[in-house]
Design an enzyme around this catalytic site. Sequence first.
Site, PDB file in Angstrom:
ATOM      1  N   GLY A 301       0.860  -1.243   0.014  1.00 14.98           N
ATOM      2  CA  GLY A 301      -0.069   0.019  -0.017  1.00 14.98           C
ATOM      3  C   GLY A 301       0.794   1.023   0.093  1.00 14.98           C
ATOM      4  O   GLY A 301       0.551   2.204  -0.670  1.00 14.98           O
ATOM      5  N   ALA A 302       2.161   1.105   0.871  1.00 10.11           N
ATOM      6  CA  ALA A 302       2.747   2.401   0.819  1.00 10.11           C
ATOM      7  C   ALA A 302       4.290   1.842   1.734  1.00 10.11           C
ATOM      8  O   ALA A 302       4.077   0.524   2.272  1.00 10.11           O
ATOM      9  CB  ALA A 302       2.474   3.353   1.580  1.00 10.11           C
ATOM     10  N   MET A 303       5.215   2.470   1.683  1.00  9.28           N
ATOM     11  CA  MET A 303       6.564   2.174   2.384  1.00  9.28           C
ATOM     12  C   MET A 303       6.954   3.256   3.003  1.00  9.28           C
ATOM     13  O   MET A 303       7.372   4.514   2.365  1.00  9.28           O
ATOM     14  CB  MET A 303       7.404   1.483   1.106  1.00  9.28           C
ATOM     15  CG  MET A 303       8.864   1.122   1.803  1.00  9.28           C
ATOM     16  SD  MET A 303       8.830  -0.164   3.308  1.00  9.28           S
ATOM     17  CE  MET A 303      10.233   0.421   4.332  1.00  9.28           C
ATOM     18  N   GLU A 304       7.771   3.216   4.229  1.00  4.48           N
ATOM     19  CA  GLU A 304       7.725   4.172   5.142  1.00  4.48           C
ATOM     20  C   GLU A 304       9.343   4.861   4.922  1.00  4.48           C
ATOM     21  O   GLU A 304       9.788   5.436   5.824  1.00  4.48           O
ATOM     22  CB  GLU A 304       7.646   3.712   6.718  1.00  4.48           C
ATOM     23  CG  GLU A 304       8.510   2.938   6.984  1.00  4.48           C
ATOM     24  CD  GLU A 304       8.174   1.509   7.013  1.00  4.48           C
ATOM     25  OE1 GLU A 304       8.481   0.602   7.693  1.00  4.48           O
ATOM     26  OE2 GLU A 304       7.214   1.116   6.088  1.00  4.48           O
ATOM     27  N   ASN A 305       9.840   4.473   3.853  1.00  9.16           N
ATOM     28  CA  ASN A 305      11.290   5.125   3.669  1.00  9.16           C
ATOM     29  C   ASN A 305      11.360   6.260   4.261  1.00  9.16           C
ATOM     30  O   ASN A 305      10.874   7.262   4.049  1.00  9.16           O
ATOM     31  CB  ASN A 305      11.570   5.168   1.950  1.00  9.16           C
ATOM     32  CG  ASN A 305      11.013   4.068   1.227  1.00  9.16           C
ATOM     33  OD1 ASN A 305      11.593   2.773   1.484  1.00  9.16           O
ATOM     34  ND2 ASN A 305      10.520   4.189   0.280  1.00  9.16           N
ATOM     35  N   HIS A 337      -0.436   6.070   8.955  1.00  7.73           N
ATOM     36  CA  HIS A 337       0.527   4.810   9.368  1.00  7.73           C
ATOM     37  C   HIS A 337       2.100   4.959   9.109  1.00  7.73           C
ATOM     38  O   HIS A 337       2.695   4.908   9.847  1.00  7.73           O
ATOM     39  CB  HIS A 337       0.086   3.712   8.299  1.00  7.73           C
ATOM     40  CG  HIS A 337       0.414   2.562   8.613  1.00  7.73           C
ATOM     41  ND1 HIS A 337       0.259   1.405   9.297  1.00  7.73           N
ATOM     42  CD2 HIS A 337       1.658   1.852   8.187  1.00  7.73           C
ATOM     43  CE1 HIS A 337       0.987   0.213   9.356  1.00  7.73           C
ATOM     44  NE2 HIS A 337       1.913   0.512   8.573  1.00  7.73           N
ATOM     45  N   GLU A 338       2.276   5.619   7.697  1.00  5.17           N
ATOM     46  CA  GLU A 338       3.653   5.742   7.205  1.00  5.17           C
ATOM     47  C   GLU A 338       4.351   6.802   8.101  1.00  5.17           C
ATOM     48  O   GLU A 338       5.443   6.594   8.231  1.00  5.17           O
ATOM     49  CB  GLU A 338       3.671   5.951   5.628  1.00  5.17           C
ATOM     50  CG  GLU A 338       3.088   5.096   4.698  1.00  5.17           C
ATOM     51  CD  GLU A 338       3.328   3.502   5.083  1.00  5.17           C
ATOM     52  OE1 GLU A 338       4.687   3.391   5.575  1.00  5.17           O
ATOM     53  OE2 GLU A 338       2.676   2.685   5.092  1.00  5.17           O
ATOM     54  N   HIS A 341       6.001   5.547  11.451  1.00  6.18           N
ATOM     55  CA  HIS A 341       6.913   4.812  11.336  1.00  6.18           C
ATOM     56  C   HIS A 341       8.198   5.644  11.302  1.00  6.18           C
ATOM     57  O   HIS A 341       9.408   5.084  11.474  1.00  6.18           O
ATOM     58  CB  HIS A 341       7.037   4.242   9.688  1.00  6.18           C
ATOM     59  CG  HIS A 341       6.181   2.681   9.799  1.00  6.18           C
ATOM     60  ND1 HIS A 341       6.433   1.759  10.710  1.00  6.18           N
ATOM     61  CD2 HIS A 341       5.433   2.072   8.869  1.00  6.18           C
ATOM     62  CE1 HIS A 341       5.701   0.815  10.654  1.00  6.18           C
ATOM     63  NE2 HIS A 341       5.165   0.856   9.389  1.00  6.18           N
ATOM     64  N   GLU A 360       4.938  -2.785  12.853  1.00  5.62           N
ATOM     65  CA  GLU A 360       3.691  -2.706  12.085  1.00  5.62           C
ATOM     66  C   GLU A 360       2.355  -2.521  12.938  1.00  5.62           C
ATOM     67  O   GLU A 360       1.283  -1.905  12.658  1.00  5.62           O
ATOM     68  CB  GLU A 360       3.423  -3.887  11.068  1.00  5.62           C
ATOM     69  CG  GLU A 360       4.769  -3.793  10.056  1.00  5.62           C
ATOM     70  CD  GLU A 360       4.790  -2.777   9.035  1.00  5.62           C
ATOM     71  OE1 GLU A 360       3.621  -1.683   9.186  1.00  5.62           O
ATOM     72  OE2 GLU A 360       5.630  -2.582   8.304  1.00  5.62           O
TER      73      GLU A 360
END
EC number: 3.4.11.-
Length: 902
Positions: A301-305, A337-338, A341, A360
């Site tokens: 869905g997405a990535m928290e880089n 959410h991201e 993180h 998570e």
Amino acid sequence: KSCSNLRCPFNDPSHVTVFVSSSNQNIGTMPERRPFVRLPTDVYPVNYGLSLKPDLIDFTFEGKLEALVEVTQATNQIVMNCADIDIITASFVPQGGEEINATGFNYQNEDEKVTLSFPSALQKGFGTLKIDFVGELNDKMKGFYRSKYTSPTGEIRYAAVTQFEATDARRAFPCWDEPAIKATFDITLIVPKDRVALSNMNVIDRKPHPDDENLVEVKFATTPIMSTYLVAFVIGEYDYVESQSSDGVMVRVYTPVGKAEQGKFALEVATKTLPFYNDYFSVPYPLPKIDLIAIADFAAGAMENWGLVTYRETALLIDPKNSCSSSRQWVALVVGHELAHQWFGNLVTMEWWTHLWLNEGFASWIEYLCVDHCFPEYDIWTQFVSADYTRALDLDALDSSHPIEVNVGHPSEVDEIFDAISYSKGASVIRMLHNYIGDEDFRKGMNAYLLKFQHKNASTEDLWDCLEQASGKPIAAVMGSWTKQMGFPIIAVDQEQVSDDCVLKISQKKFCASGPHNEENCPSWMVPISICTSEDPKCTKLKVLLDRQETTITLNSVGPDQWIKINPGTVGFYRIQYSSSMLESLLPGIRDLSLQPVDRLGLQNDLFSLSRAGMISTVEVLKLMEAFVNEPNYTVWSDLSCNLGVLSSLLSHTDFHEEIQEFIRDLFTPIGLKLGWDSKPGEGHLDALLRSLVLGKLGKAGHKPTLEEARRRFKDHVDGKQVLPADLRSPVYLTVLKHGDSATLDTMLKLHKQADMQEEKNRIERVLGAISAPDLIQKVLNFALSEDVRPQDTVSVIGGVAGSSKQGRKAAWKFVKDNWEELYNRYQGGFLISRLIKLTVDGFAIDKMAVEVKSFFESHPAPAAERTVQQCCENILLNAAWLKRDAEDIHQYLLQRKAPPV
């Protein structure tokens, strides 16, 4: 890997997938894991100087690494992670010494490692490791990969983007690709001068490339010390909108060219969210900027880089006219959410993948806290219960579930735990913990944890220690029972009146989807239990910690005329079985709405689950469902609708499927009439969600007036007379397709082709499977693998077919088997393969199908989905047992319901 691998990309309520469970037959144990060894610690990176030059035409890239490393004990080899990369030259320059060229590169492809050998021992101390290498911009949505998009002028182009979590940074550059091996990064990208280049940090220099006037060298500031899986870079064509948060962080949302407007909603959420977390954690956001960017081809869905968060387009872009309410809510949750993180995961990182759940589960809990702060009108905590809590209970009741904390060895095992246990059960037990500790002590403990471990790595126990010190409660002991063993208890409650007092007898045992756990050595939990009464349903009268099998509690001056509710707010992670008299007294609280919405939902969900496990008759639940006739709450309806969907799917295996459709029509008609088709002045977000849910449910079940109106509005929409509001599109599309023909399908495919927005394309893709004719079902399945569907969305088209009808389920399973090679090649080693399997086979209800599924995957192994296959087989057996047990009673009940009174 954010939520959407879990919380349905089917976040449209008509498509919430529900885990339906199995019987205790053993489907076979997990195969032996292969031995796995972490990287040696004799050479350690301190700083990566990394320069990359991607070729967006040939899909290759050239890289130069100059890493400052520390040799901690003399060695003549360096072992690193490396996958799909060819090293051209490698050398080591000790500080103040002569360059030593490597004499050999030995690739261990199985283990994704490379060993560089040197002619003499590298001595203790610092030095520079230099590596020149080349790699491929793959099309697998992992590592450094290519993503296809169409330019505003209509030509096909490619961006180069990254997805490194869990273990794919090693596909972009040789590195120490383990979360505990942190270093700083200096990144330079050599890219076409008409492209945007982004990375974790801000740009500090941009100059023409000396050898090619069409290229520029873009240099980024040094990152903080961080794990490799959080490094990111994107090269492509984008527009952006920007703003500054109240605490001075520059926030940008990058969108496809020409769609900057669609980034405004996410920008507003992000600029509200950063200060919220700053305040909540009492730790400032550590980077000068944060970018949020929409990527066309994206598996998660997405990535928290850190500082450069990547998203699916549908998890970031909102068009004021064409986006529905559930999409806005989805974007708000994923952004929340991201950004969580950035602290929890990026500033403090798990020591190893075993503690992934902490990242998570925590982010999946706090995203709701954050959205509740930004959008109180969403009533988001009630939605948490149906979106996360009940889904986690369903999965965790299976024999093939797993504990929250799983010992992970080999990287191929990591993808398996990006599941509803890590996310949804993780979030649910953190919500229970927060409630048990209280907000003030929880924040105190969180702050201590972040300050103590910032820029370092931590384990689950470290967090428990900090929360224990802040609260003075036995956190490690309580939480250990929830994270180290799988499953959860069912709490049995009985009451007796002793003069003016009420005495409750409470006991616990493990709840299993196949029925109560009756073995001798039954596991037990430390269960925080709260109790309220009808005198004040919003206020907890008593809290106890159940730390044994059973106990007795006295409620003073509670008379026989009051009802008693265990677990108000549905916060504790357990199911409840009331005595029949206690249950009887609670039911009027559903009709007169004196029970809180979340408790009405929880009561119904528990009983549904007990019926599936064979502990009560399904007929009891159908009777209960009829009591919801005055229900006004969206989320309660959503959960009811979900459970009726499960039942409808189960009964599609019988010859009285039409009778359950009639039951659904009867239940939903009054609320449908009350809501009508058009929004009224003063309505809010939840009314829009409810209308969409109810009309979709009525339409799918063949409610004549709904079907006629849907057809009329669909025709006006297609003819351009009256465009359908975004919130009505899913239910209308679903209804006309379910009762449509080949012309309807062709019209939908045409709308799909014309849609400019990914959200609209996905909306159509999810409902195409509703079509009924076998030849058209086949056409939809073929469409799923066509160029018109983005690779990550094929899964939801096939899943939509499998979930829509008995014919669809058979056809989808055959299609997956026939096209297995292509599908596996596309998704292997990621969680999309698990999702595909689950959506395709979970609905079967015949014992022999479990055998067929099991044997197919024995001859076509998918290591990242082994546990999923077991869970599906278990579910199929559970469905079959449920059907055998209750089908006849359900049929009789549905018949006598409509028999004229004698």
